[in-house]
Design a protein around this motif. Structure first.
Motif, PDB file in Angstrom:
ATOM      1  N   PRO A   1       0.810  -1.220   0.000  1.00 25.24           N
ATOM      2  CA  PRO A   1       0.000   0.000   0.000  1.00 25.24           C
ATOM      3  C   PRO A   1       0.844   1.273   0.000  1.00 25.24           C
ATOM      4  CG  PRO A   1      -0.885  -1.588   1.563  1.00 25.24           C
ATOM      5  CD  PRO A   1       0.452  -2.110   1.119  1.00 25.24           C
ATOM      6  N   VAL A   2       1.938   1.275   0.759  1.00 22.26           N
ATOM      7  CA  VAL A   2       2.817   2.444   0.786  1.00 22.26           C
ATOM      8  C   VAL A   2       3.414   2.675  -0.600  1.00 22.26           C
ATOM      9  CG1 VAL A   2       4.995   3.343   1.699  1.00 22.26           C
ATOM     10  CG2 VAL A   2       3.345   2.279   3.239  1.00 22.26           C
ATOM     11  N   LEU A   3       3.820   1.594  -1.259  1.00 24.75           N
ATOM     12  CA  LEU A   3       4.405   1.713  -2.588  1.00 24.75           C
ATOM     13  C   LEU A   3       3.387   2.225  -3.599  1.00 24.75           C
ATOM     14  CD1 LEU A   3       6.825   1.235  -4.449  1.00 24.75           C
ATOM     15  CD2 LEU A   3       6.069  -1.140  -4.705  1.00 24.75           C
ATOM     16  N   PHE A   4       2.172   1.691  -3.559  1.00 22.20           N
ATOM     17  CA  PHE A   4       1.146   2.145  -4.503  1.00 22.20           C
ATOM     18  C   PHE A   4       0.817   3.617  -4.287  1.00 22.20           C
ATOM     19  CE2 PHE A   4      -3.199   2.917  -5.917  1.00 22.20           C
ATOM     20  CZ  PHE A   4      -3.193   2.353  -7.188  1.00 22.20           C
ATOM     21  N   GLU A   5       0.687   4.007  -3.036  1.00 21.99           N
ATOM     22  CA  GLU A   5       0.352   5.405  -2.742  1.00 21.99           C
ATOM     23  C   GLU A   5       1.471   6.339  -3.186  1.00 21.99           C
ATOM     24  OE1 GLU A   5      -2.060   8.536  -0.927  1.00 21.99           O
ATOM     25  OE2 GLU A   5      -2.376   6.589  -1.880  1.00 21.99           O
ATOM     26  N   ALA A   6       2.724   5.924  -2.992  1.00 23.15           N
ATOM     27  CA  ALA A   6       3.852   6.769  -3.373  1.00 23.15           C
ATOM     28  C   ALA A   6       3.939   6.927  -4.882  1.00 23.15           C
ATOM     29  CB  ALA A   6       5.148   6.173  -2.831  1.00 23.15           C
ATOM     30  N   MET A   7       3.709   5.843  -5.623  1.00 25.20           N
ATOM     31  CA  MET A   7       3.904   5.887  -7.065  1.00 25.20           C
ATOM     32  C   MET A   7       2.662   6.348  -7.821  1.00 25.20           C
ATOM     33  SD  MET A   7       6.414   2.725  -8.015  1.00 25.20           S
ATOM     34  CE  MET A   7       6.711   3.532  -9.584  1.00 25.20           C
ATOM     35  N   TYR A   8       1.481   5.990  -7.319  1.00 23.37           N
ATOM     36  CA  TYR A   8       0.272   6.220  -8.106  1.00 23.37           C
ATOM     37  C   TYR A   8      -0.843   6.932  -7.338  1.00 23.37           C
ATOM     38  CZ  TYR A   8       2.772   2.700 -10.779  1.00 23.37           C
ATOM     39  OH  TYR A   8       3.738   2.021 -11.469  1.00 23.37           O
ATOM     40  N   GLY A   9      -0.523   7.425  -6.155  1.00 20.04           N
ATOM     41  CA  GLY A   9      -1.552   8.094  -5.355  1.00 20.04           C
ATOM     42  C   GLY A   9      -2.148   9.304  -6.037  1.00 20.04           C
ATOM     43  N   ASN A  10      -1.387   9.972  -6.909  1.00 21.55           N
ATOM     44  CA  ASN A  10      -1.887  11.160  -7.600  1.00 21.55           C
ATOM     45  C   ASN A  10      -2.268  10.885  -9.052  1.00 21.55           C
ATOM     46  OD1 ASN A  10      -1.502  12.868  -5.334  1.00 21.55           O
ATOM     47  ND2 ASN A  10       0.679  13.041  -5.821  1.00 21.55           N
TER      48      ASN A  10
END
Length: 681
Positions: free
Chosen positions: A214-223
């Motif tokens: 989840p941290v990785l997804f939010e960092a890369m694709y959160g925006n």
């Protein structure tokens, strides 16, 4: 006389950047073709001559060119404000005509493609005056008024094949060329460009790490406006080389950013694909479109990489695509399909505790690989489960769901389904209903984190297409086709709730395992799937490798079977998928007659529910889950955002209405409980 050329019109209001776009598009096409370029500004008879200029263009330029003849036309002398000299434009393999009115109503029957260029009004005025200087400024308002009069009477904008929001950053020509390749009318002429698009090189890097997903997804694709996470959220609960562990080995994280990024939405026979600043609209069945973009091996898997996904399309197919596979045409408020093309992605290998960075070779690949390495390192250093813990409390008011069908209505429909069975119109009817609620200020991301924590599953997923969000914890595989042609479907039929008491939980599992009714439901769907896969399978290759096995998940026990086959060499993979769509476990048997019964019984479209979520890889592989245990956050309208959750169960001749209704409550619990919500009624 030469053969009739392919004619592309580049149209739009003044200052939108048509001229630059047309010139640069012509330069790209000249790498493989002879190209002629005509500018309408050379033929307009003065500042008040838009309508007359369009007439001259159609009669003296477009008509002869469309017939493969040279066009002789009189130019306009802008300094003397009078007719200029005689000019000749020769036909070529491709002709690009550019200017306001290039795709006017009288011109369109002679055009093969229409590109409409858009830009904000202030930008258009600034660009036009910067190009033509003060000579244009006194005439800007008058010319703009002529454009508006013309556009009020001409449907050119809605008739455009490609619409481009021109950012004037140099990206539009490549985006438009990419969009034009999807037009059937240009497919033959653009075969060299299509071949170069398929000549892709895959770059890869392996990192030995186990980042917090989840941290990785939010960092890369959160925006990212569009992003997909195919999440084996139960990977930590399965181990070794069991079938359950193999099903949960990989997770995929991606968006539609970068050089190759694209997104597509299909509704009722119309496909809209966006490539950067350009959007192309085509008509025709979705599975025919899918066959044109997927099914051939375009890249090789990296050495040492065991995954089947080697970049490609990711997203969902909605249930209403059944109109193309023998079902009725039912309209849904959500797109019938939504996919993004990932030219770069992160794949987590949960067995090997490794991360694979995959990227198609492109000018921006190095930059992305560097950013991805940094994000993986950061997500590996956080405390395990940090993001999941943050998602345990769902923000906002608890949703209050209502059901399309009251308990009385649903039980009455069960009786109606059993009547259809007794009449010989079906053996098994998978009856569903939909729970709906206002979304309020609910955070879809936090809700998904809570869902994956409390109800982990091998085919969990989080999909975001703008304001449309899908949060799923599906345990069921619909269909997998390996790169080498191996096929597998794993239908689930038969469900019992879990109990915190070990003895009671074991009794529930045993009850499911020995239930003749549930075994009958499952076997009927297995037989249906054997037929579905046989249409494109090597004769004799269809086998049942598992029959009525019991698998346990966080909130339910389920009965699972597996049907295997091998695709015939050269068989069209999109058609093989269509032959099995929608999943038989969500329709009943026989499929087509039962879908018709369901349309009569159910009170509205299913939308995304009962469809499929997964990927279509560049190595011709696909892996799709059935859309169950899935919360859909629908975009806002006059009433604001809404939530929907589909639930259902298989009805047979010996079904008991009370038990069937209790089963849909059990299935809904795994999702509703993560929101703090209750089953309505």
């Amino acid at each position: 006389m030469t053969p009739a050329p392919v004619i592309i019109a580049v149209d739009g209001r003044s200052g939108a950047g048509k001229t630059t776009l047309a010139v640069e598009l012509a330069a790209r096409l000249r790498q493989h073709h002879k190209v002629s370029l005509f500018h309408l500004e050379d033929i307009y008879p003065g500042w008040n001559g838009l309508s007359t200029g369009i007439e001259r263009y159609v009669a003296t330029v477009l008509t002869p060119l469309s017939q493969g003849m040279a066009a002789e036309w009189v130019s306009w002398d802008w300094e003397r404000h009078y007719d200029g000299g005689l000019n000749v434009t020769l036909p070529a393999e491709i002709v690009i005509v550019e200017g306001v009115g290039a795709a006017a109503d009288a011109a369109r029957p002679m055009l093969d493609a229409v590109v409409w260029v858009e830009a904000p009004g202030d930008d258009r005025r600034r660009r036009a005056l910067a190009r033509d200087g003060s000579t244009y400024e006194p005439y800007w308002d008058g010319w703009a008024a002529q454009e508006e009069v013309w556009l009020e009477a001409d449907a050119v904008i809605s008739a455009a094949d490609v619409r481009v929001q021109n950012p004037a950053d140099g990206s539009a020509p490549e985006d438009v060329l990419q969009a034009l390749m999807y037009l059937p009318s240009l497919a033959a002429i653009l075969s060299p460009e299509l071949s170069s698009r398929r000549g892709l090189q895959l770059r890869s890097e392996r990192i030995d790490a186990a980042p917090d997903a989840p941290v990785l997804f939010e960092a890369m694709y959160g925006n990212s406006t569009n992003a997909v996470w195919l999440d084996s959220s139960n990977a930590s609960a399965v181990a070794g080389r069991s079938q359950a562990a193999a099903r949960s080995r990989f997770s995929i994280l991606a968006d539609d950013g970068g050089t190759f990024g694209q997104s597509v939405a299909h509704r009722s026979g119309t496909t809209r694909l966006t490539a950067g600043s350009a959007t192309v609209t085509t008509s025709g069945p979705f599975f025919r479109w899918l066959d044109s973009v997927w099914g051939r091996r375009a890249v090789r898997a990296p050495r040492g990489y065991d995954g089947q996904f080697t970049l490609g399309w990711l997203g969902y197919l909605g249930y209403e695509l059944k109109r193309e596979t023998g079902g009725n045409d039912v309209q849904s408020s959500t797109p019938d399909a939504a996919l993004l093309f990932a030219g770069r992605a992160v794949v987590l290998d949960h067995r090997e505790n490794a991360v694979w960075l995959l990227a198609l070779d492109a000018p921006d690949a190095d930059e992305w690989l560097g950013e991805a390495r940094t994000a993986v390192a950061a997500a590996t250093s956080v405390a395990p489960g940090a993001a999941a813990a943050a998602g345990t409390a769902v923000s906002g008011a608890v949703p209050e769901f209502v059901s399309r069908d009251s308990a009385t209505d649903y039980k009455r429909k069960i009786a109606d389904a059993q009547h259809q069975i007794s009449e010989g119109n079906s053996y098994e009817v998978c009856l569903t209903t939909t729970l709906e609620s206002a979304a309020g200020d609910l955070d879809p991301w936090a809700s998904y984190l809570n869902l994956r924590r409390r109800n982990p599953a091998p085919f969990s997923s989080y999909l975001r297409f703008g304001e449309l969000v899908v949060a799923s914890s599906s345990p069921e595989r619909f269909l997998r086709i390996l790169s080498d042609g191996g096929m597998r479907a794993e239908p689930i039929k038969g469900t019992r709730g879990r109990s915190a008491d070990a003895a009671e939980d074991a009794a529930l599992r045993h009850d499911l395992e020995t239930s003749l009714k549930d075994r009958a439901e499952n076997i009927m769907i297995v037989d249906l799937l054997r037929n579905d896969l046989s249409h494109f399978a090597v004769p004799g290759s269809v086998t049942v490798s598992r029959l009525c096995a019991i698998e346990s998940y966080a909130t339910v026990h389920q009965m699972v079977s597996a049907v295997d086959a091998h695709l015939r060499p050269g068989a069209p993979r999109a058609e093989a998928l269509a032959a099995a769509f929608p999943a038989g476990s969500m329709t009943g048997a026989p499929k087509i007659s039962t879908m018709d019964i369901l349309d009569q019984l159910e009170s509205g479209p299913r939308g995304i529910y009962s469809g499929a979520i997964g990927y279509f890889s560049l190595n011709a592989a696909t892996d799709l889950a059935v859309v169950i245990r899935t919360l859909v956050v629908n975009p806002g309208n006059e009433g604001g955002r809404t939530l929907s959750l589909g639930v259902g169960g298989a009805i047979t001749s010996d079904s008991t209405a009370d038990d069937e209704y209790e089963e849909i409550r059990t299935k809904a619990f795994g999702v509703l409980s993560t929101l703090g919500a209750e089953f309505p009624g």
